[in-house]
Design a protein around this motif. Structure first.
Motif, PDB file in Angstrom:
ATOM      1  N   ALA A  93      -5.757   3.169  -2.150  1.00 25.92           N
ATOM      2  CA  ALA A  93      -5.183   5.004  -1.207  1.00 25.92           C
ATOM      3  C   ALA A  93      -5.775   5.757  -1.536  1.00 25.92           C
ATOM      4  N   ARG A 138      -4.078   3.337  13.489  1.00 25.01           N
ATOM      5  CA  ARG A 138      -2.982   5.000  13.700  1.00 25.01           C
ATOM      6  C   ARG A 138      -3.053   4.687  14.975  1.00 25.01           C
ATOM      7  N   VAL A 144      -0.976   4.442   8.804  1.00 22.49           N
ATOM      8  CA  VAL A 144      -2.650   4.560   7.516  1.00 22.49           C
ATOM      9  C   VAL A 144      -3.296   5.952   7.138  1.00 22.49           C
ATOM     10  N   GLY A 145      -3.581   5.870   5.963  1.00 24.65           N
ATOM     11  CA  GLY A 145      -4.157   6.556   5.717  1.00 24.65           C
ATOM     12  C   GLY A 145      -5.250   6.775   4.951  1.00 24.65           C
ATOM     13  N   ALA A 147      -8.611   5.374   2.942  1.00 23.51           N
ATOM     14  CA  ALA A 147      -8.743   4.277   1.289  1.00 23.51           C
ATOM     15  C   ALA A 147     -10.395   5.071   0.734  1.00 23.51           C
ATOM     16  N   LEU A 175      -5.476  -2.299   4.554  1.00 23.50           N
ATOM     17  CA  LEU A 175      -5.106  -0.958   4.480  1.00 23.50           C
ATOM     18  C   LEU A 175      -3.006  -2.113   5.045  1.00 23.50           C
ATOM     19  N   ASN A 176      -2.893  -2.792   5.346  1.00 20.64           N
ATOM     20  CA  ASN A 176      -1.473  -3.668   5.789  1.00 20.64           C
ATOM     21  C   ASN A 176      -0.353  -3.602   4.154  1.00 20.64           C
ATOM     22  N   TYR A 179      -0.560   0.461   2.227  1.00 22.05           N
ATOM     23  CA  TYR A 179      -0.057   1.135   3.007  1.00 22.05           C
ATOM     24  C   TYR A 179       2.008   0.338   3.395  1.00 22.05           C
ATOM     25  N   LEU A 181       2.783  -1.713   5.775  1.00 21.43           N
ATOM     26  CA  LEU A 181       3.166  -2.205   7.041  1.00 21.43           C
ATOM     27  C   LEU A 181       3.485  -3.640   6.954  1.00 21.43           C
TER      28      LEU A 181
END
Length: 422
Positions: A93, A138, A144-145, A147, A175-176, A179, A181
């Motif tokens: 990230a 998003r 989600v930011g 990466a 990403l999961n 962040y 999620l």
């Protein structure tokens, strides 16, 4: 029961253009490469591209579809399994709302994109796939930011083995976790499909992404694409003295950008005229009556016939596998190819040559797999005939003046996962 409607492919055939933009996999060997060595190379590649250590490495596989082709956009049934060939995403990230994407398989340096500036656009090169995943997340309201991502792949591109889905699902998995999620594999698959449909601009169904996200080692995935209900079905051809050969024709015909969308639209027209939500709702036993209602539109009629009979073939294959009659699925595979060739019209000379030659040389059955217009075919062969079938196909390609195919046995592998880095 039904008329054959035999036709050869027409001039509106096209390659699905998007996967060719994905990072080309090296396809080093039939196993997809040594995983530990590939993880180490991915970490080193991330370090060289981004100057730091990655937080982790995530893998997502390509897939072979055993049966159930071009049904997923009509809410139908499919039966893919994951390949050992994977896309790896080493990722971390970053706090500044930027995506910095780098691929070991694509020329040029890193691609830098601001998350707030992401907009859907057809094409855009390989980076559109991971960028599209971030966009889809998003858009769905997920936090989600940015990466840093470094990608490497052994999934052959342009081979009908879902290199684009592997890239999307590997990115989504990274990403999961980065962040927190907590998304299920099914949700990740839907977001990956949304990325390809809404951001990249390819009107694909959900089957490829579900296969990459949800498959398990030693099993095919019986998938209902309407509600994503799925279950693992044991698929161990070696236990029955068989091999499933993948024949990558190494060709992709670019004949126009609208063929997949045209076929999808024809299926939707057929459903509307038949008064059903989707062609999935046309029962096999009612097919003749449905085709009579479409007598004035031969193109829609053929598309409808393919989808309905292909759903039936999925059910037949599952029943045979669960009864231990693995050898008996061969003729069903060949029937599926005939339908894809004549009714859905997505085959080509190279794929037809693989099927005809493999069957003549001792295969129990064969069919194209994937989107069509090139890419790969599969052949179910007895162990004793595998070398002869491979040699016959290679010789037939040489005699036809085609590029030599790449042939390897396929074994069902695991779906998307985080890999250890130590």
């Amino acid at each position: 029961m039904n008329e054959s409607g035999a036709r050869r492919p027409t001039a509106d055939r096209t390659a699905r253009s998007a996967p060719s933009a994905a990072p080309p996999g090296d396809g080093a060997d039939e196993t997809g490469g040594d995983e530990r060595a590939r993880v180490a190379a991915g970490v080193a590649g991330f370090r060289a591209a981004h100057g730091t250590e990655p937080a982790g490495v995530w893998a997502a596989p390509g897939r072979v579809n055993l049966i159930g082709e071009h049904t997923d956009t009509s809410g139908g049934l499919a039966m893919p399994f994951a390949l050992p060939h994977t896309t790896l995403a080493a990722a971390s990230a970053r706090p500044d709302g930027m995506l910095r994407l780098h691929s070991a398989n694509a020329p040029g340096g890193a691609v830098e994109l601001a998350l707030d500036a992401l907009r859907p656009a057809a094409g855009g090169g390989w980076a559109a796939y991971p960028a599209g995943v971030a966009w889809a997340m998003r858009e769905a309201g997920l936090p989600v930011g940015g990466a840093d991502v470094h990608v490497t792949s052994t999934v052959p591109t342009g081979a009908g083995l879902s290199s684009s889905a592997a890239l999307e699902v590997a990115t989504a998995s990274a990403l999961n976790d980065l962040y927190g999620l907590g998304l299920t594999a099914e949700r990740l698959a839907r977001l990956a499909q949304r990325a390809e449909n809404g951001f990249v601009g390819v009107p694909c169904g959900i089957m490829d992404q579900m296969a990459s996200a949800c498959c398990t080692t030693g099993h095919a995935l019986y998938l209902d694409t309407r509600d994503l209900a799925h279950r693992a079905v044991p698929f161990d051809v070696a236990a029955h003295g068989l091999r499933l050969l993948v024949v990558d024709t190494r060709v992709q015909h670019e004949l126009g950008d609208g063929a997949y969308a045209n076929r999808h639209a024809a299926c939707e027209r057929g459903a509307r005229r038949l008064g059903v939500p989707a062609l999935r709702d046309v029962a096999y036993g009612e097919l003749d009556a449905a085709l009579e209602k479409l007598a004035d539109d031969p193109v829609v009629r053929r598309r409808v016939r393919h989808v309905v009979t292909e759903n039936r073939r999925v059910e037949e294959v599952i029943a045979l596998l669960e009864a231990g009659e693995t050898r008996a699925i061969g003729p069903v595979l060949t029937a599926g190819h005939a339908s894809l060739r004549d009714d859905f019209e997505v085959s080509c000379a190279e794929l037809d040559l693989v099927v005809e030659t493999a069957n003549a040389a001792g295969a129990l059955g064969a069919r194209m797999t994937g989107g069509g217009f090139g890419g790969s075919a599969i052949a179910l062969v007895p162990d004793a005939a595998a070398d002869a079938v491979a040699a016959a196909v290679t010789e037939a390609f040489a005699a036809a003046g085609f590029r030599a195919p790449r042939i390897f046995p396929a074994t069902p592998a695991a779906g998307a996962r985080r890999l250890p880095t130590d």
